[in-house]
Design a protein around this motif. Structure first.
Motif, PDB file in Angstrom:
ATOM      1  N   THR A  98      40.138  34.595  42.733  1.00  0.00           N
ATOM      2  CA  THR A  98      39.638  35.889  43.188  1.00  0.00           C
ATOM      3  C   THR A  98      38.433  35.650  44.087  1.00  0.00           C
ATOM      4  O   THR A  98      37.698  34.674  43.905  1.00  0.00           O
ATOM      5  CB  THR A  98      39.241  36.794  42.006  1.00  0.00           C
ATOM      6  OG1 THR A  98      38.715  38.030  42.521  1.00  0.00           O
ATOM      7  CG2 THR A  98      38.180  36.144  41.137  1.00  0.00           C
ATOM      8  N   SER A  99      38.231  36.523  45.055  1.00  0.00           N
ATOM      9  CA  SER A  99      37.051  36.427  45.916  1.00  0.00           C
ATOM     10  C   SER A  99      35.913  37.295  45.402  1.00  0.00           C
ATOM     11  O   SER A  99      34.819  37.285  45.962  1.00  0.00           O
ATOM     12  CB  SER A  99      37.405  36.846  47.355  1.00  0.00           C
ATOM     13  OG  SER A  99      37.877  38.183  47.370  1.00  0.00           O
ATOM     14  N   ARG A 100      36.145  38.042  44.320  1.00  0.00           N
ATOM     15  CA  ARG A 100      35.110  38.925  43.765  1.00  0.00           C
ATOM     16  C   ARG A 100      34.222  38.138  42.802  1.00  0.00           C
ATOM     17  O   ARG A 100      34.696  37.662  41.775  1.00  0.00           O
ATOM     18  CB  ARG A 100      35.761  40.114  43.056  1.00  0.00           C
ATOM     19  CG  ARG A 100      36.547  41.027  43.983  1.00  0.00           C
ATOM     20  CD  ARG A 100      37.280  42.099  43.197  1.00  0.00           C
ATOM     21  NE  ARG A 100      37.960  43.036  44.082  1.00  0.00           N
ATOM     22  CZ  ARG A 100      39.173  42.851  44.582  1.00  0.00           C
ATOM     23  NH1 ARG A 100      39.854  41.751  44.252  1.00  0.00           N
ATOM     24  NH2 ARG A 100      39.722  43.738  45.371  1.00  0.00           N
ATOM     25  N   GLU A 101      32.954  38.045  43.118  1.00  0.00           N
ATOM     26  CA  GLU A 101      32.035  37.235  42.318  1.00  0.00           C
ATOM     27  C   GLU A 101      32.009  37.681  40.856  1.00  0.00           C
ATOM     28  O   GLU A 101      31.906  36.861  39.956  1.00  0.00           O
ATOM     29  CB  GLU A 101      30.620  37.305  42.916  1.00  0.00           C
ATOM     30  CG  GLU A 101      30.425  36.468  44.161  1.00  0.00           C
ATOM     31  CD  GLU A 101      30.567  34.975  43.887  1.00  0.00           C
ATOM     32  OE1 GLU A 101      30.207  34.520  42.779  1.00  0.00           O
ATOM     33  OE2 GLU A 101      31.042  34.257  44.772  1.00  0.00           O
ATOM     34  N   TRP A 102      32.055  38.979  40.622  1.00  0.00           N
ATOM     35  CA  TRP A 102      31.932  39.475  39.259  1.00  0.00           C
ATOM     36  C   TRP A 102      33.187  39.274  38.422  1.00  0.00           C
ATOM     37  O   TRP A 102      33.195  39.561  37.231  1.00  0.00           O
ATOM     38  CB  TRP A 102      31.550  40.960  39.280  1.00  0.00           C
ATOM     39  CG  TRP A 102      32.521  41.846  39.999  1.00  0.00           C
ATOM     40  CD1 TRP A 102      33.586  42.526  39.455  1.00  0.00           C
ATOM     41  CD2 TRP A 102      32.537  42.141  41.394  1.00  0.00           C
ATOM     42  NE1 TRP A 102      34.270  43.218  40.419  1.00  0.00           N
ATOM     43  CE2 TRP A 102      33.642  43.010  41.630  1.00  0.00           C
ATOM     44  CE3 TRP A 102      31.749  41.761  42.478  1.00  0.00           C
ATOM     45  CZ2 TRP A 102      33.962  43.485  42.895  1.00  0.00           C
ATOM     46  CZ3 TRP A 102      32.066  42.251  43.742  1.00  0.00           C
ATOM     47  CH2 TRP A 102      33.156  43.102  43.933  1.00  0.00           C
ATOM     48  N   LEU A 103      34.256  38.746  39.053  1.00  0.00           N
ATOM     49  CA  LEU A 103      35.494  38.495  38.316  1.00  0.00           C
ATOM     50  C   LEU A 103      35.828  37.008  38.227  1.00  0.00           C
ATOM     51  O   LEU A 103      36.914  36.651  37.776  1.00  0.00           O
ATOM     52  CB  LEU A 103      36.663  39.234  38.986  1.00  0.00           C
ATOM     53  CG  LEU A 103      36.599  40.762  38.990  1.00  0.00           C
ATOM     54  CD1 LEU A 103      37.792  41.335  39.748  1.00  0.00           C
ATOM     55  CD2 LEU A 103      36.557  41.310  37.574  1.00  0.00           C
ATOM     56  N   LYS A 104      34.912  36.137  38.664  1.00  0.00           N
ATOM     57  CA  LYS A 104      35.243  34.710  38.744  1.00  0.00           C
ATOM     58  C   LYS A 104      35.583  34.090  37.386  1.00  0.00           C
ATOM     59  O   LYS A 104      36.333  33.127  37.309  1.00  0.00           O
ATOM     60  CB  LYS A 104      34.077  33.943  39.393  1.00  0.00           C
ATOM     61  CG  LYS A 104      33.896  34.245  40.883  1.00  0.00           C
ATOM     62  CD  LYS A 104      35.059  33.719  41.690  1.00  0.00           C
ATOM     63  CE  LYS A 104      34.969  34.098  43.165  1.00  0.00           C
ATOM     64  NZ  LYS A 104      33.914  33.416  43.879  1.00  0.00           N
ATOM     65  N   ALA A 105      35.029  34.631  36.307  1.00  0.00           N
ATOM     66  CA  ALA A 105      35.339  34.065  34.987  1.00  0.00           C
ATOM     67  C   ALA A 105      36.713  34.494  34.480  1.00  0.00           C
ATOM     68  O   ALA A 105      37.297  33.830  33.625  1.00  0.00           O
ATOM     69  CB  ALA A 105      34.266  34.461  33.972  1.00  0.00           C
ATOM     70  N   THR A 106      37.235  35.607  35.012  1.00  0.00           N
ATOM     71  CA  THR A 106      38.501  36.141  34.499  1.00  0.00           C
ATOM     72  C   THR A 106      39.666  35.169  34.649  1.00  0.00           C
ATOM     73  O   THR A 106      40.409  34.938  33.675  1.00  0.00           O
ATOM     74  CB  THR A 106      38.826  37.484  35.173  1.00  0.00           C
ATOM     75  OG1 THR A 106      37.765  38.402  34.911  1.00  0.00           O
ATOM     76  CG2 THR A 106      40.138  38.047  34.651  1.00  0.00           C
ATOM     77  N   GLY A 147      39.310  28.206  19.691  1.00  0.00           N
ATOM     78  CA  GLY A 147      39.384  26.856  19.134  1.00  0.00           C
ATOM     79  C   GLY A 147      38.150  26.274  18.485  1.00  0.00           C
ATOM     80  O   GLY A 147      38.244  25.736  17.423  1.00  0.00           O
ATOM     81  N   PRO A 148      36.948  26.355  19.091  1.00  0.00           N
ATOM     82  CA  PRO A 148      36.618  26.812  20.452  1.00  0.00           C
ATOM     83  C   PRO A 148      37.218  25.886  21.520  1.00  0.00           C
ATOM     84  O   PRO A 148      37.724  24.817  21.205  1.00  0.00           O
ATOM     85  CB  PRO A 148      35.088  26.769  20.477  1.00  0.00           C
ATOM     86  CG  PRO A 148      34.745  25.690  19.516  1.00  0.00           C
ATOM     87  CD  PRO A 148      35.782  25.746  18.431  1.00  0.00           C
ATOM     88  N   ALA A 149      37.145  26.337  22.767  1.00  0.00           N
ATOM     89  CA  ALA A 149      37.720  25.566  23.866  1.00  0.00           C
ATOM     90  C   ALA A 149      36.836  25.693  25.104  1.00  0.00           C
ATOM     91  O   ALA A 149      36.058  26.635  25.234  1.00  0.00           O
ATOM     92  CB  ALA A 149      39.134  26.053  24.177  1.00  0.00           C
ATOM     93  N   ILE A 150      36.967  24.712  25.992  1.00  0.00           N
ATOM     94  CA  ILE A 150      36.230  24.700  27.255  1.00  0.00           C
ATOM     95  C   ILE A 150      37.233  24.648  28.390  1.00  0.00           C
ATOM     96  O   ILE A 150      38.192  23.874  28.353  1.00  0.00           O
ATOM     97  CB  ILE A 150      35.283  23.480  27.342  1.00  0.00           C
ATOM     98  CG1 ILE A 150      34.199  23.550  26.262  1.00  0.00           C
ATOM     99  CG2 ILE A 150      34.641  23.387  28.730  1.00  0.00           C
ATOM    100  CD1 ILE A 150      33.333  22.300  26.187  1.00  0.00           C
ATOM    101  N   VAL A 151      37.019  25.477  29.418  1.00  0.00           N
ATOM    102  CA  VAL A 151      37.796  25.406  30.649  1.00  0.00           C
ATOM    103  C   VAL A 151      36.808  25.239  31.794  1.00  0.00           C
ATOM    104  O   VAL A 151      35.752  25.870  31.811  1.00  0.00           O
ATOM    105  CB  VAL A 151      38.698  26.653  30.839  1.00  0.00           C
ATOM    106  CG1 VAL A 151      37.899  27.938  30.798  1.00  0.00           C
ATOM    107  CG2 VAL A 151      39.478  26.553  32.146  1.00  0.00           C
ATOM    108  N   PHE A 152      37.138  24.358  32.733  1.00  0.00           N
ATOM    109  CA  PHE A 152      36.245  24.157  33.879  1.00  0.00           C
ATOM    110  C   PHE A 152      37.064  24.105  35.155  1.00  0.00           C
ATOM    111  O   PHE A 152      38.264  23.817  35.144  1.00  0.00           O
ATOM    112  CB  PHE A 152      35.410  22.883  33.721  1.00  0.00           C
ATOM    113  CG  PHE A 152      36.200  21.602  33.721  1.00  0.00           C
ATOM    114  CD1 PHE A 152      36.524  20.957  34.908  1.00  0.00           C
ATOM    115  CD2 PHE A 152      36.619  21.029  32.528  1.00  0.00           C
ATOM    116  CE1 PHE A 152      37.258  19.777  34.914  1.00  0.00           C
ATOM    117  CE2 PHE A 152      37.353  19.854  32.516  1.00  0.00           C
ATOM    118  CZ  PHE A 152      37.676  19.218  33.721  1.00  0.00           C
TER     119      PHE A 152
END
Length: 202
Positions: A98-106, A147-152
């Motif tokens: 996405t190009s929307r900064e406020w949605l980058k984590a989605t 899980g916890p889990a990490i995504v990068f």
């Protein structure tokens, strides 16, 4: 290397140092050789064909005698699944963007959920460490409920082209890599995931 090892003649952009793929290969070798010589093993995923062509990353993987996760030896993979220090991991280039900064984590959260569900439905352990790349905007996201889990997401290898400026509001671009430290595990057995980045002015 998580895909897009070279830029290629992508969207007919001419801002990179050269538009000839052989020049891009040589630049990649110049940058990656010192790292590869220090590594015990290397893996490659396939990026976007608009950058790399149909099989160039297979050629690079063969050159570096990369570890194979397919039936064919020494090839790049669409996705890599492995287990390290008891942690199921997955690495793949492609992801939603996405190009929307406020949605980058989605896209990061949805990709993690999709990978975990797909692996579980296939009878495999869901990944607790997921590495992606396609957006080329470096971020690290931790989901305590997964899980916890990490995504990068790994950062870009180059500055923005005119094509990038047409898609996004101009901003500083970070280039670099992501360091996964398996010698430093948290209380849940997850490694320290640290971006190594440098900022380029647009």
């Amino acid at each position: 290397v998580n895909g897009d090892a070279i830029e290629g003649f992508n969207h007919k952009a001419t801002e990179v140092l050269g538009v000839t793929p052989s020049d891009h290969f040589q630049m990649f070798l110049d940058v990656f050789d010192p790292i590869a010589k220090k590594a015990n093993r290397v893996w490659f995923t396939r990026g976007t064909e608009a950058h790399t062509g149909a099989a160039s990353e297979d050629g690079i993987a063969k050159y570096y005698r990369a570890c194979s996760v397919t039936r064919e030896p020494l090839l790049a993979a669409d996705a890599i699944h492995m287990k390290r220090e008891g942690v199921p991991c997955a690495f793949a280039h492609h992801m939603p963007t996405t190009s929307r900064e406020w949605l980058k984590a989605t896209p990061m959260g949805t990709s993690l959920a999709q990978y975990q569900l797909a692996r579980a439905r296939g009878g495999h352990e869901p990944p607790r460490l997921l590495g992606l790349a396609h957006s080329h905007v470096c971020r690290v996201y931790r989901d305590e409920s997964a899980g916890p889990a990490i995504v990068f997401v790994t950062p870009a290898w180059q500055g923005p082209t005119r094509y990038t400026h047409r898609l996004m509001i101009p901003t500083d671009v970070t280039v670099g890599a992501v360091l996964i430290d398996w010698g430093t595990l948290d209380g849940n057995g997850l490694p320290a995931v640290t971006p190594w980045t440098r900022s380029l002015k647009s």
